[in-house]
Design an enzyme around this catalytic site. Structure first.
Site, mmCIF file in Angstrom:
data_model
loop_
_atom_site.group_PDB
_atom_site.id
_atom_site.type_symbol
_atom_site.label_atom_id
_atom_site.label_comp_id
_atom_site.label_asym_id
_atom_site.label_seq_id
_atom_site.Cartn_x
_atom_site.Cartn_y
_atom_site.Cartn_z
ATOM 1 N N SER A 570 39.235 61.001 15.113
ATOM 2 C CA SER A 570 39.705 62.372 15.173
ATOM 3 C C SER A 570 41.080 62.398 15.835
ATOM 4 C CB SER A 570 38.683 63.244 15.904
ATOM 5 O OG SER A 570 38.925 64.596 15.677
ATOM 6 N N ASP A 655 34.359 67.434 6.020
ATOM 7 C CA ASP A 655 34.772 67.516 7.422
ATOM 8 C C ASP A 655 35.454 68.849 7.698
ATOM 9 O OD1 ASP A 655 35.809 67.095 9.987
ATOM 10 O OD2 ASP A 655 36.139 64.962 9.611
ATOM 11 N N HIS A 690 32.450 65.679 9.807
ATOM 12 C CA HIS A 690 33.160 65.061 10.927
ATOM 13 C C HIS A 690 32.305 64.068 11.704
ATOM 14 C CE1 HIS A 690 36.740 65.061 13.397
ATOM 15 N NE2 HIS A 690 36.034 65.247 14.492
#
Length: 718
Positions: A570, A655, A690
């Site tokens: 991320s 995501d 995610h």
């Protein structure tokens, strides 16, 4: 991007195989003659602040935007997946073996330590072969009959992804609200269940955060409603049982799209609290939980650069704030006089200690603090004023308070772990100062903590800052520069990456790897200033710190560039992209999970979920200075003809935090531009988002793939 931190599988998985770290290394034979996908180039012109940029891969946004090239996007992602499968085919059996090894350390039939609340003991349990869990309770005694409140294994049947969260029982113990996400975009549908009959009420509520707060009338529920397009938490609504979601009343509407909002119930049970908070300011509202139809009162108005949060007690409010206190202080005020002019100091600001959280009990306060980069738990007796700290006794570790819903209790539930100590749950008597270990994570297959060693190191950054590094390895590890080492970091949003245990990580350590966490600026390990020196126009400190930590580990002969690996996800994936642009030949291989690598384009597009919430973290590129600073480090913007390291990049098609097209564009441009012939592998999970797979074992297949990638680069084949 994005503030909801990606939790690295290297840090949260569960441990141990007693293989020798001395493994036979044979060079891995990668398949020859397999062509990597070549993405089509369709020029897209971006002009802003007098700067014109051609983006040949902008079209990859079309699946997200539902544009004409949607199918072309998914075809490209599938081609990348097929390429990865071919290149990693020689490791297929090893991956299967690793998956079995990783899964074999996890106790399949297990149970959490029960938490007592309002007359019941609540816990979750898992069963052999099941991917999910059962949420249960027992009335009054652990010997009482079990009630299964939610059988998530059964609920998840037929779903590729299933997440259930926010289990919230009404004050009369008869009803339970909970949220469900079946897409992995963190858009939860809220359901209400009659525990006595098993009936699910017909009024499901879509597009929520998954959490909720019951009023004391047992029929009014407050929840957070999201914007369906931006996914921003936008409104707090009031639902009354028996009515449809369309009848729900908006009790708070956040107009500032840089703030996150939420609603909760106070621990003492008499207040419903709404919080609205951005990076630099916050504002709270409160309501008597016994009068749910009333109007929320503002606690005190938001002010620039002032953060605060409130905790209602039976006779006052506590306020945790950075007002004239960079590392925060604790204040209090009367229940009926809440403006900041009425606040009185309880715990003063300390330059060397970050005050991060407060937990309240009728007789005690428990403060979570950070000093020298380590967590401290401080217990204060509210009657006598005496205080003391818990002793943890290891050089690097993680500790945090657990579920403590009983306001009248003198017992503190807390959790402790280190890089060699499995996750442990303790009950601590704040009067007698005695602790009891209630449970320690069981590592199947045998695990002896004394076989491993952990260290706390400090690297000096180029501007003179001492950056902590936590390291773990198996005893027998030789610091002669020939061993492999995986360096991990995050470095954003003030999120601290503490040194916890991972059973999966043992598969690295047992094969001769060291694992290290660089506690770089952008996190909050060393205090609030540590965060502020790694954000906005100081963001490059984050990347420099990581590189300087890597050089330090090489200088100290923990490894060499030929055996040095890096991983981040991320915002930590942004870190990976930045450091390989700066020093591509410092690393032999890099894993970038769901990486936020197209910073300029994403921050310019406010239709992309969560973008506006991030302006105080990265800057708003619509402002000239911010634009050129972000552009100077954004990984996608700074790809050059360099000999990049071997790369494994992952993403999820659904995501909601970092959209799939960022890593997809990055990989395509890297392949087009780079020199050398190192591998660039890209995997898109076409069903998840995610956080990856939702089942407790499925994610281990991703871990096995990543480990197989590292082991292949090291010539480790068993």
């Amino acid at each position: 991007m994005k503030t909801r931190v990606w939790l690295p599988v290297l840090l949260i998985a569960a441990a141990a195989c007693n293989q020798s770290p001395k493994m036979n290394r044979k060079p891995h034979q990668w398949p020859e003659g397999v062509a990597a996908p070549v993405a089509e180039k369709i020029p897209h012109i971006r002009t802003i602040h007098g700067d014109t940029v051609t983006d040949n891969y902008y079209w990859m946004i079309d699946f997200f935007k539902k544009g004409p090239d949607s199918s072309k996007v998914t075809d490209y992602l599938e081609a990348e997946n097929a390429y990865l499968e071919k290149m990693m085919a020689g490791t297929a059996d090893f991956q299967a073996s690793l998956f079995k090894e990783l899964k074999g350390r996890i106790k399949e039939t297990d149970e959490s330590v029960p938490v007592f609340k309002n007359g019941y003991y609540y816990y979750s349990r898992t069963e052999d072969g099941k991917q999910y869990f059962k949420y249960c309770r027992k009335k009054g005694s652990l010997d009482a009959k079990e009630e299964v409140l939610a059988d998530v294994d059964k609920m998840a049947e037929g779903h590729a992804y299933y997440a259930a969260t926010g289990f919230n029982v009404s004050p009369d113990n008869r009803l339970m609200a909970f949220g469900v996400d079946t897409v992995s975009r963190r858009q939860y549908t809220l359901y209400i269940k009659n525990i006595e009959t098993g009936e699910i009420f017909p009024e499901s509520i879509e597009n929520t955060s998954g959490g909720s707060a019951w009023a004391n009338d047992n029929k009014t529920l407050f929840y957070t409603s999201k914007n369906a397009e931006t996914l921003l938490s936008e409104k707090i609504k009031r639902h009354v049982l028996g009515s449809g979601a369309a009848d729900d009343v908006t009790v708070y509407h956040e107009k500032d799209n840089t703030n996150y909002i939420g609603v909760s119930k106070s621990k003492e049970g008499n207040h419903i609290v709404i919080g609205s908070s951005g990076t630099l300011s916050s504002e709270y509202y409160y309501l008597d939980a016994n009068r749910p139809a009333g109007d929320f009162k503002r606690f005190t108005a938001r002010r620039k650069d002032v953060l605060y949060s409130i905790t209602p007690l039976e006779d006052r409010f506590l306020i945790l704030t950075n007002w004239n206190a960079k590392n925060f202080r604790l204040m209090e005020c009367p229940l009926d006089k809440t403006e900041f002019t009425e606040w009185k100091e309880v715990v003063p600001h300390r330059a060397e200690v970050l005050l991060s959280e407060v937990d309240v009990f009728k007789g005690f306060l428990v403060l979570s603090e950070r000093k020298n980069g380590l967590v401290q738990l401080r217990v204060i007796n509210r009657v006598s004023g005496d205080d003391h700290y818990l002793d943890f006794g290891e050089p690097t570790y993680d500790a945090y308070t657990g579920a403590n819903p009983d306001y009248a209790s003198a017992g503190l539930r807390y959790h402790y772990t280190s890089m060699t100590t499995p996750n442990s749950t303790y009950d601590y008597d704040m009067l007698s100062r005695k602790k009891e270990l209630k449970k320690q994570q069981e590592v199947l297959g045998g695990y002896n903590a004394s076989d491993y060693e952990t260290e706390r190191l400090y690297a000096t950054s180029r501007d003179g800052k001492k950056v902590p590094i936590s390291v773990v390895y198996k005893k027998g590890f030789k610091k002669d520069g020939n061993a492999p080492l995986l360096l991990y970091a995050y470095g954003s949003y003030g999120l601290s990456m503490d040194a916890g245990f991972s059973s999966s990580r043992l598969s690295l350590l047992n094969r001769g790897f060291a694992f290290a966490i660089a506690h770089i600026r952008g996190g909050e390990e060393m205090g609030r200033y540590w965060y502020e020196e790694g954000k906005m126009m100081n963001k490059k400190n984050t990347f420099n710190d990581f590189i300087d930590c890597a050089h330090f580990l090489v200088e100290q002969k923990y490894t060499t560039p030929a055996h040095l690996y890096a991983q981040g996800g991320s915002a930590g994936g942004l870190l990976m992209g930045a450091v390989i642009n700066q020093e591509p030949e410092l690393w032999n291989g890099v894993i970038a999970d769901v990486p936020f690598v197209d910073v300029v384009n994403t921050m310019l597009d406010e239709s992309i979920p969560l973008t506006t919430n991030e302006f105080d973290e990265w800057g708003n590129p619509k402002e000239k200075d911010a634009y050129f600073y972000i552009k100077s480090y954004s990984p996608y913007e700074n790809i050059r003809p360099l000999n990049y390291p071997h790369l494994l990049v992952t993403t999820g098609l659904h995501d909601s935090q970092v959209q799939y097209f960022e890593p997809a564009k990055w990989v395509a441009k890297l392949r087009e531009t780079r020199t050398g012939d190192h591998l660039i592998l890209f995997k898109t999970n076409m069903e998840f988002g995610h956080g990856g797979a939702s089942g407790r074992f499925d994610y281990l297949k991703e871990v096995a793939l990543e480990y197989a990638f590292l082991f292949a680069l090291e010539g480790i084949s068993e």
